[in-house]
Design an enzyme around this catalytic site. Structure first.
Site, short mmCIF file in Angstrom:
data_model
loop_
_atom_site.label_atom_id
_atom_site.label_comp_id
_atom_site.label_asym_id
_atom_site.label_seq_id
_atom_site.Cartn_x
_atom_site.Cartn_y
_atom_site.Cartn_z
N GLU A 57 0.83 -1.20 0.00
CA GLU A 57 0.00 0.00 0.00
C GLU A 57 0.87 1.26 0.00
OE1 GLU A 57 -2.16 -2.87 2.91
OE2 GLU A 57 -0.16 -2.62 2.02
N ALA A 168 22.87 -50.64 1.03
CA ALA A 168 23.28 -51.38 2.23
C ALA A 168 24.67 -50.94 2.72
CB ALA A 168 23.25 -52.87 1.95
N THR A 200 23.11 -36.41 9.98
CA THR A 200 23.22 -36.13 8.55
C THR A 200 24.47 -35.31 8.25
OG1 THR A 200 20.84 -36.26 8.14
CG2 THR A 200 22.13 -34.91 6.61
N LEU A 276 15.26 -38.40 12.10
CA LEU A 276 14.67 -37.07 12.28
C LEU A 276 13.29 -37.00 11.62
CD1 LEU A 276 15.34 -34.30 13.51
CD2 LEU A 276 16.13 -33.59 11.25
N ALA A 279 10.79 -38.63 13.86
CA ALA A 279 10.49 -37.82 15.04
C ALA A 279 9.46 -36.74 14.71
CB ALA A 279 11.77 -37.19 15.58
#
Length: 355
Positions: A57, A168, A200, A276, A279
């Site tokens: 605006e 694997a 990670t 994670l 979770a």
């Protein structure tokens, strides 16, 4: 007084302005504004260009100057009644002598709401709700975050057709194709925080930046967030100067999101490993899932998500399939699935977490 055809056209244009992809995402919603005269002719336009810049605006009023007096302001979001880095748009519209205001989406932020009432009290005609669904869809993440007082969480993962994110022997580069990875970077750029766990970072050493199709780091980067109780080893790429990084010393998804919310982040891109992801899913804190599925089979290896404590098919976490797109072609083809968990969100108490 219902909105006119000219006001509807102006609102469609305001939505175009608000959707400008060049505008950086952040704590504020996307907003566009068009000022029209009594004959429906456009006087000026404005868009919000990010936190700390003039609101839509204010930008339109500045462009219009004295021509704003007696005009109609058509804006995608209810004008704010809040003083932050900039002043209230409600007062700016009143000071400019605007005769009428038409807005689409009511302001869901209690700290900024009330602009419509202020304008009406000042003698301005106010009409709300014009193309509200389009405006709400444009700001779906911001609207969700303001309503729930936490960031919207998109969990992104890549997996083979049998749900493996790594082989694997632990190798995972690359499960997805290059075309899928480029597309994932595009989605990263739509968020304002990328979240992983310390595991990670230790195993994969990701940089967690947004890069273009040439693998060049873009100028604007989301916050990199690493959650967990372990320290991040020195020299990890997530600690470089390519983007800001914050370490969240918690394993609790609620605490991590509360911290990011307090830092003014509304959209979290969850890219951690299976533990994670599990979770966040168990806490009911995944709001959208983006899965890149590669046409490959491993038969063994790391699953995309960890144990969800589901013992029977009747208790399976059911997902709403919203979109299926083929990303790339030929050997580069992956399927991108966008899904939403089809359940209501629990409160922190319901998740079993003590706040």
């Amino acid at each position: 007084m219902a909105a006119s055809d000219a006001e509807r056209r102006a609102m469609l244009r305001a939505l175009e302005l608000a959707a400008d992809p060049e505008v950086p995402l952040g704590p504020n919603p996307r907003v566009g504004c068009v000022l029209i005269d009594a004959a429906g002719r456009v006087i000026a336009e404005g868009r919000h260009r990010g936190a700390g810049t003039p609101h839509a605006e204010a930008a339109a009023l500045a462009a219009a100057g004295s021509a704003a007096r007696g005009a109609t302001a058509v804006v995608t979001l209810e004008p704010c009644d809040h003083t932050g880095r900039t002043g209230p748009c409600s007062l700016a519209l009143l000071s400019a002598g605007v005769r009428r205001v038409v807005f689409a989406q009511p302001d869901a932020n209690p700290a900024a709401a009330g602009g419509a009432d202020r304008l009406r009290a000042g003698g301005v005609e106010v009409e709300g709700g014009l193309l509200a669904e389009k405006a709400t869809a444009l700001n779906r993440v911001w609207s969700f975050a303001v309503q729930h007082r936490r960031p919207f969480v998109t969990w992104k993962f890549a997996a083979t057709l049998d749900g493996r994110s790594a082989a694997a022997d632990g190798t995972s580069r690359w499960v997805s194709s290059r075309a899928a990875r480029v597309d994932a970077h595009r989605l990263r750029g739509l968020c304002d925080a990328i979240l992983v766990g310390t595991g990670t970072v230790e195993v994969d050493d990701p940089q967690l930046t947004v890069r273009d199709e040439h693998d060049d780091v873009l100028p604007r980067q989301p916050l990199r967030a690493v959650m967990g109780l372990r320290a991040v080893p020195p020299g990890r790429r997530v600690l470089d100067d390519a983007a800001e990084t914050v370490l969240l010393r918690t394993r609790d998804p609620w605490v991590a999101l509360a911290d990011l919310w307090a830092r003014d982040h509304q959209h979290v891109f969850l890219e951690g490993g299976p533990t994670l992801a599990a979770a966040f899913l168990q806490a009911g804190l995944v709001d959208e899932i983006v899965a890149y599925v590669a046409p490959a089979l491993l038969g063994a290896g790391q699953p995309a998500v960890g144990d969800l404590c589901i013992g029977t098919i009747a208790d399976a976490l059911r997902l709403e399939l919203c979109e299926v797109v083929t990303v790339g072609a030929g050997a580069e083809a992956n399927a991108r699935l966008v899904l939403n968990p089809s359940r209501s969100e629990p409160t922190p108490a319901e998740s079993g977490k003590e706040r």
